[in-house]
Design an enzyme around this catalytic site. Structure first.
Site, PDB file in Angstrom:
ATOM      1  CB  SER A  55      -0.980  -0.047   1.245  1.00 60.65           C
ATOM      2  OG  SER A  55      -1.234   1.318   1.486  1.00 60.65           O
ATOM      3  CE1 TYR A  89      -4.205  -2.059   5.072  1.00 59.98           C
ATOM      4  CE2 TYR A  89      -3.593   0.088   4.524  1.00 59.98           C
ATOM      5  CZ  TYR A  89      -3.816  -1.024   4.301  1.00 59.98           C
ATOM      6  OH  TYR A  89      -3.881  -1.637   2.801  1.00 59.98           O
ATOM      7  CE  LYS A 146      -1.821  -4.078   3.034  1.00 62.21           C
ATOM      8  NZ  LYS A 146      -2.160  -5.537   2.682  1.00 62.21           N
TER       9      LYS A 146
END
Length: 366
Positions: free
Chosen positions: A154, A179, A183
């Protein structure tokens, strides 16, 4: 011959991006095997649209992947069987059993928790699922001699941009939420693995903001509960499911004060994974690519584009900024074009038209 078609494991294969990737893989002659636990995807109650199963290559009807409405629809579009198994990637025994039944040539890894705001509230859950799930997957791949992976990363790994457009050399790790950190940590794990064991090949794809739907209107994004992302929310306002859109902040240093993002058509994104699988064949080691269009649009520009596509007014209210949001974020996608031969083909009008078709044909989702 069909018997020689490569089997590709797609974790999170019933989800929004996963199902579009399964469709592209099947269309490109691969045999995708989807797995998932339905955390972000809807489980198979009967589809509201009657499922017309297409004929199989052998002439008879084939049973749909009944657990997954999205993959049942994919099967109707590609007119061939699509394999799916309900499985949690944190379940080591289930992974071992799966790998012993198939001969995968590569893995496309989407499975994971993905809401930025929720990750701030539930950091441990995000680290447990995203990190542990990936470690279990990599260990199982290693045990079964599968050493090719495409990872769904991402643009959040870049954190607050130091410069724009973002290229792959931009510093990473200064993430603004758990989050994004999950990643980033997974990227680091895969990079270390490729460094330690030279027979591993990995392509890490840093997505920008996937929107839109397959042009058939058969599959698209079906968020469970209140959408976390802008465009599904805008589409639900347009179709009458929600009263108005909340716009988080209009005092950013952008064209109209609202946040600017790089939106990419989900079909373009899925095609990027086909290009990445071909790259793995070159024994490429570990490679990293941005998948974006290189163009940023503000929230209000997106609202106007969706009004144009739907022919409807979209009501919105300005509210305060949201924690963890940055003002502007858009890609320099030139490396992917140079090394993967991939470039986003679809512009904003097409993204909004396809999203609107999906929303109108499926006003309450699958």
């Amino acid at each position: 011959p069909a018997a020689m078609a490569e089997e590709i494991l797609v974790t999170g294969g019933a989800g929004y991006i996963g199902s579009h990737c399964v469709l592209q893989l099947a269309g490109a002659g691969y045999v995708p095997v989807g797995v998932g636990n339905f955390h972000n995807a809807i489980r198979g109650r009967q589809s509201r649209r009657p499922a017309r199963e297409g004929p199989s290559a052998r002439g008879g009807a084939f049973p749909g992947p009944t657990a997954s409405p999205s993959l049942r629809r994919v099967q109707q579009v590609v007119r061939k069987p699509v394999l799916f198994q309900e499985l949690d990637v944190t379940d080591e025994a289930a992974l071992q059993e799966l790998f012993s039944k198939h001969r995968f040539s590569a893995v496309v890894h989407f499975a994971g928790l993905k809401a930025v705001g929720e990750s701030v509230q539930k950091p441990l859950e995000y680290y447990r699922v995203n990190l542990t799930g990936t470690i279990r997957l990599l260990e199982t791949m290693k045990a079964h001699g599968v050493r090719n992976i495409v990872f769904s990363s991402s643009a959040t790994v870049y954190g607050d941009p130091k410069y724009l457009p973002l290229d792959e050399n931009h510093p990473v790790g200064g993430c603004t939420n758990p989050y994004g950190k999950s990643k980033y940590f997974i990227e680091e794990m895969i990079r270390d693995l490729c460094k330690a064991e030279k027979d591993w090949n990995a392509v890490l794809l840093r997505y920008f903001n996937p929107i839109g739907a397959h042009e058939s209107g058969m599959i698209g994004e079906d968020p469970q509960g209140i959408p976390n992302n802008l465009m599904p929310y805008v589409a639900q306002v347009a179709v009458g499911r929600r009263e108005f859109l909340s716009v988080f902040g209009n005092d950013y240093k952008t064209i109209d004060g609202t946040g600017v993002r790089d939106y990419i058509h989900v079909v373009d994104l899925a095609k990027g994974h086909i290009a990445a699988l071909k790259k793995l064949k070159e024994n490429c080691g570990c490679k990293i690519y941005n998948l974006g269009t290189g163009t940023g649009y503000s929230v209000l520009q997106m609202v106007r584009a969706m009004e144009k596509a739907s022919g409807r007014e979209i009501k919105y209210k300005i509210t305060g900024r949201r924690e963890g949001d940055v003002a502007s974020c858009y890609a320099n996608p030139e490396l992917a074009e140079r090394e993967l031969g991939w470039k986003a083909a679809f512009g904003l009008d097409k993204m909004c038209e396809d999203l609107w078709r999906w929303q109108v044909q499926n006003p309450t989702g699958f």
